[in-house]
Design a protein around this motif. Structure first.
Motif, PDB file in Angstrom:
ATOM      1  N   THR A 291     -42.591  20.077  65.855  1.00 37.61           N
ATOM      2  CA  THR A 291     -43.043  19.351  66.718  1.00 37.61           C
ATOM      3  C   THR A 291     -44.767  19.439  66.110  1.00 37.61           C
ATOM      4  O   THR A 291     -44.932  20.414  66.257  1.00 37.61           O
ATOM      5  CB  THR A 291     -42.220  19.309  68.322  1.00 37.61           C
ATOM      6  OG1 THR A 291     -42.536  20.610  67.888  1.00 37.61           O
ATOM      7  CG2 THR A 291     -41.067  18.467  67.980  1.00 37.61           C
ATOM      8  N   ALA A 297     -37.262  20.705  67.405  1.00 38.30           N
ATOM      9  CA  ALA A 297     -36.188  20.412  68.276  1.00 38.30           C
ATOM     10  C   ALA A 297     -35.432  19.854  67.086  1.00 38.30           C
ATOM     11  O   ALA A 297     -35.054  19.508  65.406  1.00 38.30           O
ATOM     12  CB  ALA A 297     -37.078  19.242  68.662  1.00 38.30           C
ATOM     13  N   VAL A 299     -32.333  17.090  66.133  1.00 40.97           N
ATOM     14  CA  VAL A 299     -31.605  15.995  66.166  1.00 40.97           C
ATOM     15  C   VAL A 299     -30.409  16.053  66.210  1.00 40.97           C
ATOM     16  O   VAL A 299     -29.680  16.060  65.079  1.00 40.97           O
ATOM     17  CB  VAL A 299     -32.967  15.172  65.518  1.00 40.97           C
ATOM     18  CG1 VAL A 299     -32.261  14.131  65.455  1.00 40.97           C
ATOM     19  CG2 VAL A 299     -33.713  15.095  65.838  1.00 40.97           C
ATOM     20  N   ARG A 312     -34.060   9.644  70.217  1.00 43.48           N
ATOM     21  CA  ARG A 312     -35.074   9.528  71.177  1.00 43.48           C
ATOM     22  C   ARG A 312     -34.947  10.862  71.836  1.00 43.48           C
ATOM     23  O   ARG A 312     -34.441  11.530  72.195  1.00 43.48           O
ATOM     24  CB  ARG A 312     -35.105   8.738  71.959  1.00 43.48           C
ATOM     25  CG  ARG A 312     -35.671   8.658  73.564  1.00 43.48           C
ATOM     26  CD  ARG A 312     -35.781   8.245  74.812  1.00 43.48           C
ATOM     27  NE  ARG A 312     -37.502   8.808  75.534  1.00 43.48           N
ATOM     28  CZ  ARG A 312     -37.112   8.630  77.313  1.00 43.48           C
ATOM     29  NH1 ARG A 312     -35.230   7.662  77.415  1.00 43.48           N
ATOM     30  NH2 ARG A 312     -37.764   8.739  78.307  1.00 43.48           N
ATOM     31  N   LEU A 313     -36.223  11.678  71.487  1.00 42.89           N
ATOM     32  CA  LEU A 313     -36.314  12.780  71.699  1.00 42.89           C
ATOM     33  C   LEU A 313     -37.483  13.086  72.936  1.00 42.89           C
ATOM     34  O   LEU A 313     -38.944  13.032  72.571  1.00 42.89           O
ATOM     35  CB  LEU A 313     -37.169  14.305  71.028  1.00 42.89           C
ATOM     36  CG  LEU A 313     -35.897  14.265  69.743  1.00 42.89           C
ATOM     37  CD1 LEU A 313     -37.050  15.471  68.224  1.00 42.89           C
ATOM     38  CD2 LEU A 313     -34.424  14.793  70.088  1.00 42.89           C
ATOM     39  N   LYS A 316     -41.202  15.344  73.741  1.00 36.06           N
ATOM     40  CA  LYS A 316     -42.190  15.499  72.409  1.00 36.06           C
ATOM     41  C   LYS A 316     -42.687  14.718  71.747  1.00 36.06           C
ATOM     42  O   LYS A 316     -43.625  14.575  70.518  1.00 36.06           O
ATOM     43  CB  LYS A 316     -40.977  16.098  71.185  1.00 36.06           C
ATOM     44  CG  LYS A 316     -39.612  16.425  72.553  1.00 36.06           C
ATOM     45  CD  LYS A 316     -40.196  18.309  72.247  1.00 36.06           C
ATOM     46  CE  LYS A 316     -39.373  18.962  72.791  1.00 36.06           C
ATOM     47  NZ  LYS A 316     -40.079  20.555  72.499  1.00 36.06           N
ATOM     48  N   ASP A 328     -43.103  10.386  74.701  1.00 34.67           N
ATOM     49  CA  ASP A 328     -41.898  10.923  73.313  1.00 34.67           C
ATOM     50  C   ASP A 328     -41.933  10.819  72.092  1.00 34.67           C
ATOM     51  O   ASP A 328     -42.941   9.760  71.509  1.00 34.67           O
ATOM     52  CB  ASP A 328     -40.649   9.802  73.913  1.00 34.67           C
ATOM     53  CG  ASP A 328     -40.294   9.995  74.884  1.00 34.67           C
ATOM     54  OD1 ASP A 328     -40.585  10.745  75.928  1.00 34.67           O
ATOM     55  OD2 ASP A 328     -40.176   8.348  75.611  1.00 34.67           O
TER      56      ASP A 328
END
Length: 377
Positions: A291, A297, A299, A312-313, A316, A328
């Motif tokens: 990121t 991050a 997934v 969708r994170l 971030k 996001d």
């Protein structure tokens, strides 16, 4: 032939104020202007008469003399020939042009030479390219701007220190010169003093009398978090220095953001395409992505993930400019078909193919069933 009373010519009372005189003059001048009455000698005579009357009555000293002595006040030295136009006519023709057309040409008569000496400096543009990471974090950038700065020697005056100025002999200090051409008077900037109205006794040797010099300036620019491509930052009074002590212009910094190797930006949201193995898509799993804040991050890949599916994170993405909100990160999963299979891998896939049912591949199975029915119909 005796001259008519000037007030009678303009159709005004003797005690009329300046505004009434000017209004009457403009109306009559437009009515009897030679361009509107070509070949009409009577209109030409009236036009001359109107201009002579207004030229006298608009001047407080001439008007006072006329009110006291009438036409006799100007019989010796009127300066007009019986068949031509004198310098007063040229002046009043300029009044007509400026009064009638001034609003269309920029609004009213320009000032004298004193106001023309100080000119505002030009605005400048600076193109600044930053990375997506710099846009994410915000930072202070040092830039080097080539510009015209105020001359330190003369402090922007243009005159050599210790010397003075004198009135321009060409324009008499007005900053403009006039030349009569037919019925019109052409006014232009004085070519000698360039509109200043004054001349320097000795110009500054360092700037040549301009009051400014070419120089590179180093400036610090604060890039806020979340700034977007194409944003313009204005730095007031950081443009070119004004001419001969005039106010400086502004500096406009146009931001462009370099393309990123992984992320694409859409407002505050980020998008990334990540290829995953077919087995992970089928069985599910997880992986990590970097990121922009320097972290990583996770997934999570759901079982049976299809090509193009997005994960969708939240939070971030990019910070929103001048806000605490954050966008996001959307990770698009591109499923990779296996290549360069070994013999054993191929055997296992062939076995899986024989065991495959409509439940394991519902979309493709359903699609080909529809095709079969279409051809059988």
């Amino acid at each position: 032939m005796a001259k008519r009373d000037f007030y009678e010519v303009l159709g005004c009372q003797k005690g009329a104020d300046d505004a009434a005189l000017k209004s009457a003059y403009r109306k009559l001048a437009m009515q009897f202007h030679p361009d509107r009455n070509p070949g009409n000698s009577e209109a030409e005579h009236k036009f001359k008469e109107i201009n002579e009357a207004y030229d006298t009555l608009k001047d407080p000293q001439k008007r006072a003399a006329y009110d006291r002595f009438g036409h006799a006040a100007f019989e010796n030295g009127g300066g007009r020939g019986p068949h031509g136009f004198g310098p007063e006519f040229a002046s009043s023709m300029s009044d007509i042009f400026e009064d009638i057309f001034g609003d269309f040409m920029g609004g009213g008569r320009r000032g004298g030479g004193g106001g023309a000496a100080r000119m505002r400096g030009s605005d400048l543009r600076y193109n600044l390219e930053i990375s997506l990471e710099e846009s994410f974090e915000g930072r202070t950038v040092e830039i080097d701007v080539p510009t015209l700065t105020t001359c330190d020697t003369c402090e922007g005056s243009g005159a050599k220190p210790g010397t003075g100025t004198h009135t321009c002999r060409q324009c008499g200090g007005h900053g403009k010169v006039r030349a009569a051409q037919g019925f019109f008077t052409i006014e232009r900037t004085c070519p000698v003093c360039q509109g200043r109205g004054v001349m320097m006794d000795q110009p500054c040797t360092d700037c040549g009398g301009q009051g400014r010099r070419q120089q590179n300036r180093k400036l610090s620019v604060d890039i806020p978090k979340g700034i977007e491509d194409g944003t313009r930052i204005r730095l007031a009074n950081e443009g070119e220095a004004g001419l001969r002590g005039g106010p400086p212009g502004d500096l406009y910094i146009f931001i462009s953001i370099k393309p990123h190797g992984l992320f694409q930006r859409d407002g505050a949201d980020l998008y990334a395409r990540v290829p995953i193995a077919m087995t992970i898509a089928a069985l599910g799993g997880e992986f990590e992505v970097p990121t922009l804040d320097g972290a990583r991050a996770k997934v999570k890949v759901p079982t049976g993930t299809q090509p193009g599916q997005r994960v969708r994170l939240k939070g971030k993405g990019m910070p929103v400019l001048r806000s605490k909100d954050v966008g996001d990160l959307y990770v698009q999963l591109d499923i990779e078909t296996p290549q360069n299979l070994s013999k054993r891998q191929r055997e296992l896939l062939e076995e899986f193919s024989r065991l495959e049912t409509a439940e394991t591949s519902p979309n493709s199975g359903g699609f080909f069933d529809k095709l079969k029915k279409m051809f059988e119909a």
